[in-house]
Design a protein around this motif. Structure first.
Motif, mmCIF file in Angstrom:
data_model
loop_
_atom_site.group_PDB
_atom_site.id
_atom_site.type_symbol
_atom_site.label_atom_id
_atom_site.label_comp_id
_atom_site.label_asym_id
_atom_site.label_seq_id
_atom_site.Cartn_x
_atom_site.Cartn_y
_atom_site.Cartn_z
ATOM 1 N N GLU A 22 -37.425 -98.917 3.936
ATOM 2 C CA GLU A 22 -37.343 -98.963 5.840
ATOM 3 C C GLU A 22 -37.514 -100.538 5.564
ATOM 4 O O GLU A 22 -38.515 -100.673 5.933
ATOM 5 C CB GLU A 22 -37.997 -97.832 6.174
ATOM 6 C CG GLU A 22 -37.581 -96.453 6.279
ATOM 7 C CD GLU A 22 -35.952 -96.122 7.121
ATOM 8 O OE1 GLU A 22 -35.765 -96.459 7.783
ATOM 9 O OE2 GLU A 22 -34.816 -95.638 6.069
ATOM 10 N N GLU A 23 -36.741 -101.160 6.690
ATOM 11 C CA GLU A 23 -36.859 -102.742 6.281
ATOM 12 C C GLU A 23 -37.558 -102.671 7.938
ATOM 13 O O GLU A 23 -38.855 -103.374 7.961
ATOM 14 C CB GLU A 23 -35.942 -103.193 7.443
ATOM 15 C CG GLU A 23 -35.707 -104.712 7.501
ATOM 16 C CD GLU A 23 -36.503 -105.316 6.648
ATOM 17 O OE1 GLU A 23 -36.626 -106.882 6.685
ATOM 18 O OE2 GLU A 23 -35.882 -105.270 5.181
ATOM 19 N N ALA A 24 -37.719 -101.857 8.568
ATOM 20 C CA ALA A 24 -38.697 -101.825 9.934
ATOM 21 C C ALA A 24 -40.564 -102.057 9.456
ATOM 22 O O ALA A 24 -41.560 -102.256 9.577
ATOM 23 C CB ALA A 24 -38.338 -100.807 10.691
ATOM 24 N N VAL A 25 -40.403 -100.515 8.595
ATOM 25 C CA VAL A 25 -41.850 -100.349 7.830
ATOM 26 C C VAL A 25 -42.495 -101.843 6.996
ATOM 27 O O VAL A 25 -43.873 -101.935 7.079
ATOM 28 C CB VAL A 25 -41.282 -99.372 7.040
ATOM 29 C CG1 VAL A 25 -42.691 -99.150 5.866
ATOM 30 C CG2 VAL A 25 -41.831 -97.624 7.363
ATOM 31 N N ARG A 26 -41.111 -102.063 5.701
ATOM 32 C CA ARG A 26 -41.767 -103.791 5.848
ATOM 33 C C ARG A 26 -42.252 -104.564 6.736
ATOM 34 O O ARG A 26 -42.913 -105.135 6.450
ATOM 35 C CB ARG A 26 -40.883 -104.364 4.810
ATOM 36 C CG ARG A 26 -40.510 -103.043 4.093
ATOM 37 C CD ARG A 26 -39.366 -103.856 2.812
ATOM 38 N NE ARG A 26 -38.481 -103.799 3.467
ATOM 39 C CZ ARG A 26 -37.513 -103.445 2.722
ATOM 40 N NH1 ARG A 26 -37.034 -102.196 1.979
ATOM 41 N NH2 ARG A 26 -35.613 -103.294 3.534
ATOM 42 N N GLN A 27 -41.111 -104.821 7.544
ATOM 43 C CA GLN A 27 -41.705 -105.633 8.483
ATOM 44 C C GLN A 27 -42.656 -105.555 9.406
ATOM 45 O O GLN A 27 -43.847 -106.466 9.521
ATOM 46 C CB GLN A 27 -41.044 -105.613 9.935
ATOM 47 C CG GLN A 27 -39.442 -106.516 9.500
ATOM 48 C CD GLN A 27 -37.755 -106.535 9.998
ATOM 49 O OE1 GLN A 27 -37.922 -105.726 11.344
ATOM 50 N NE2 GLN A 27 -37.260 -107.020 9.998
ATOM 51 N N GLU A 28 -43.119 -104.152 9.117
ATOM 52 C CA GLU A 28 -44.398 -103.732 9.971
ATOM 53 C C GLU A 28 -45.704 -104.010 9.352
ATOM 54 O O GLU A 28 -47.116 -104.022 9.899
ATOM 55 C CB GLU A 28 -44.770 -102.736 10.861
ATOM 56 C CG GLU A 28 -43.499 -102.276 12.285
ATOM 57 C CD GLU A 28 -42.820 -101.539 12.532
ATOM 58 O OE1 GLU A 28 -43.474 -100.473 12.324
ATOM 59 O OE2 GLU A 28 -41.907 -101.021 13.105
ATOM 60 N N LEU A 29 -45.423 -104.084 7.956
ATOM 61 C CA LEU A 29 -46.821 -104.191 7.595
ATOM 62 C C LEU A 29 -46.960 -105.739 7.087
ATOM 63 O O LEU A 29 -47.829 -105.885 7.281
ATOM 64 C CB LEU A 29 -45.867 -103.298 6.134
ATOM 65 C CG LEU A 29 -46.755 -101.956 5.859
ATOM 66 C CD1 LEU A 29 -45.712 -101.464 4.328
ATOM 67 C CD2 LEU A 29 -48.076 -101.235 5.943
ATOM 68 N N MET A 30 -46.103 -106.420 7.155
ATOM 69 C CA MET A 30 -46.314 -107.426 7.318
ATOM 70 C C MET A 30 -46.873 -108.524 8.876
ATOM 71 O O MET A 30 -48.233 -108.814 8.427
ATOM 72 C CB MET A 30 -44.477 -108.631 7.056
ATOM 73 C CG MET A 30 -44.341 -108.656 5.620
ATOM 74 S SD MET A 30 -42.678 -109.286 5.722
ATOM 75 C CE MET A 30 -41.518 -109.074 6.171
#
Length: 116
Positions: A22-30
């Motif tokens: 999930e791209e959104a999860v990666r973005q939110e972790l960043m």
């Protein structure tokens, strides 16, 4: 202790799987990582710092729940279905609300930091 160990392992596997798919999860972790770095410069106290990091964890939490709902929905009903669309849209709206909460908290903290 054994149960806690397995719960930790399962949680980390879930986080890794969500990160990988999930791209959104990666973005939110960043975003969380950036928030952790910036918090000491923005927060006026430890409790404010906890709030700033906490709202970013809230966004990630809601995103993970939304991802779980979407994956389960796709598994149960891979074809297009109005009820599934509704469920996914409501999950997405929950993510949006958590992002707005985080934006309000961080915005207020930045205003306080800059002007007070």
């Amino acid at each position: 202790m054994k149960r806690l160990f397995y719960a930790w392992f399962n949680s980390m596997r879930g986080l890794r799987d969500a990160f990988g798919s999930e791209e959104a999860v990666r973005q939110e972790l960043m975003l969380l990582a950036a928030g952790i770095v910036l918090t000491p410069f923005v927060a006026g106290s430890a409790s404010h710092g906890a709030l700033l990091i906490g709202v970013l964890l809230l966004v990630l939490t809601v995103e993970l729940l939304n991802t779980a709902i979407e994956k389960l929905s796709d598994h149960v009903a891979p074809e297009r279905h109005e009820a599934i669309r509704y469920v996914k849209d409501v999950g997405s709206a929950a993510v949006l609300c958590s992002i707005l909460i985080a934006a309000l908290v961080w915005g207020a903290a930045l205003i306080d930091h800059i002007f007070i």
